[in-house]
Design a protein around this motif. Structure first.
Motif, mmCIF file in Angstrom:
data_model
loop_
_atom_site.group_PDB
_atom_site.id
_atom_site.type_symbol
_atom_site.label_atom_id
_atom_site.label_comp_id
_atom_site.label_asym_id
_atom_site.label_seq_id
_atom_site.Cartn_x
_atom_site.Cartn_y
_atom_site.Cartn_z
ATOM 1 N N ALA A 1 7.383 -8.685 32.114
ATOM 2 C CA ALA A 1 8.679 -9.375 32.206
ATOM 3 C C ALA A 1 9.558 -8.729 33.277
ATOM 4 N N GLY A 2 9.566 -7.400 33.321
ATOM 5 C CA GLY A 2 10.364 -6.692 34.319
ATOM 6 C C GLY A 2 9.905 -6.988 35.734
ATOM 7 N N ILE A 3 8.581 -6.990 35.934
ATOM 8 C CA ILE A 3 8.032 -7.286 37.258
ATOM 9 C C ILE A 3 8.376 -8.718 37.671
ATOM 10 N N ASN B 1 16.284 -18.831 36.746
ATOM 11 C CA ASN B 1 16.395 -17.379 36.618
ATOM 12 C C ASN B 1 15.136 -16.874 35.930
ATOM 13 N N PRO B 2 14.363 -15.993 36.577
ATOM 14 C CA PRO B 2 13.105 -15.523 35.990
ATOM 15 C C PRO B 2 13.260 -14.895 34.606
ATOM 16 N N ILE B 3 14.459 -14.404 34.281
ATOM 17 C CA ILE B 3 14.657 -13.768 32.984
ATOM 18 C C ILE B 3 14.431 -14.745 31.833
ATOM 19 N N THR B 4 14.580 -16.048 32.093
ATOM 20 C CA THR B 4 14.378 -17.039 31.037
ATOM 21 C C THR B 4 12.916 -17.103 30.595
ATOM 22 N N PHE C 1 13.442 -3.231 31.949
ATOM 23 C CA PHE C 1 12.240 -3.693 31.247
ATOM 24 C C PHE C 1 11.012 -2.917 31.713
ATOM 25 N N ILE C 2 10.899 -2.716 33.024
ATOM 26 C CA ILE C 2 9.740 -1.984 33.561
ATOM 27 C C ILE C 2 9.700 -0.553 33.021
#
Length: 231
Positions: free
Chosen positions: A113-115, A67-70, A218-219
């Motif tokens: 982080a959002g991207i 998961n990219p959020i990590t 986040f963005i």
């Protein structure tokens, strides 16, 4: 048998080392904070977040559930380490420049982080759809549960009949928004070369909405910080 014993001993030693590191990090953070060395305490927190982030990322890649959020954890950890080091060891002119750049750094971290979250989710789903092209009927035969702070999340195991063989598949992904019962049937798309690689449309839609909300949040936060800095 000897190999299994070595593996078991290795896991025990690794667990002891992890527990020692975990406790020592907490003690160090409290000690440095109480003795007035707050930047050092922040650096200790940074290595804490960095190590946990690396573990989460490796585990996600290994389980094919990255998961990219990590990525937020190691990024935040590096930020804490660098920021703490500047305040602890940097000259006054360096600290003054760092203080001016800090809001921009936070804005950039939120934006990047959002991207990463939004694009990472899009790339992952696109790859899944490219590989998993065969729809099959899957029956939920087992459900694993996680309980945390009063919230329940579940991970179903499906049984499918594919290429004259009955196979049990599970993506090891827990969610609290895709309610399911044992015996319920769902259509899943599997990878013809590896049926254990699959996706289920409803689950993917739910996780996609959640990831996009977090990523867009986040963005927008990053953009808002930049706007406030220039007003």
């Amino acid at each position: 048998m000897e190999q299994k014993n070595k593996t078991g001993i290795g896991m025990i030693l690794l667990s002891i080392f992890f527990l020692f590191w975990f406790v020592l990090s907490i003690v160090a953070m409290i000690y440095f904070a109480k003795t007035g060395k707050v930047p050092v305490s922040i650096m200790v927190l940074g290595q804490f977040l960095l190590c946990f982030g690396i573990v989460f990322i490796i585990a996600g890649i290994k389980d094919k559930a990255f998961n990219p959020i990590t990525l937020i954890f190691p990024v935040a950890g590096i930020g804490c380490i660098v920021g703490g080091a500047i305040y602890q060891f940097g000259a006054e002119t360096v600290i003054a420049k760092a203080e001016k750049m800090l809001p921009y750094l936070f804005a950039a971290i939120f934006l990047i982080a959002g991207i990463i979250i939004v694009t990472g989710r899009f790339i992952r789903l696109r790859k899944k759809k490219r590989l998993c092209t065969v729809p099959v009927t899957a029956t939920c035969v087992d459900i694993a549960y996680h309980f945390r702070r009063g919230h329940r999340s579940l991970c179903p195991t499906y049984e499918i009949f594919f290429k004259d063989e009955t196979i049990r598949i599970c993506n090891n992904t827990y969610t609290s928004m895709n309610d399911l019962t044992v015996g319920e049937k769902r259509v899943v798309n599997v990878d013809p070369s590896d049926p254990h690689n699959f996706y289920e449309a409803k689950e993917e839609k739910i996780s996609g909405v959640i990831s996009n909300i977090i990523g867009i949040g986040f963005i927008l936060s990053g953009i808002l910080i930049f706007i406030m800095l220039y007003i």
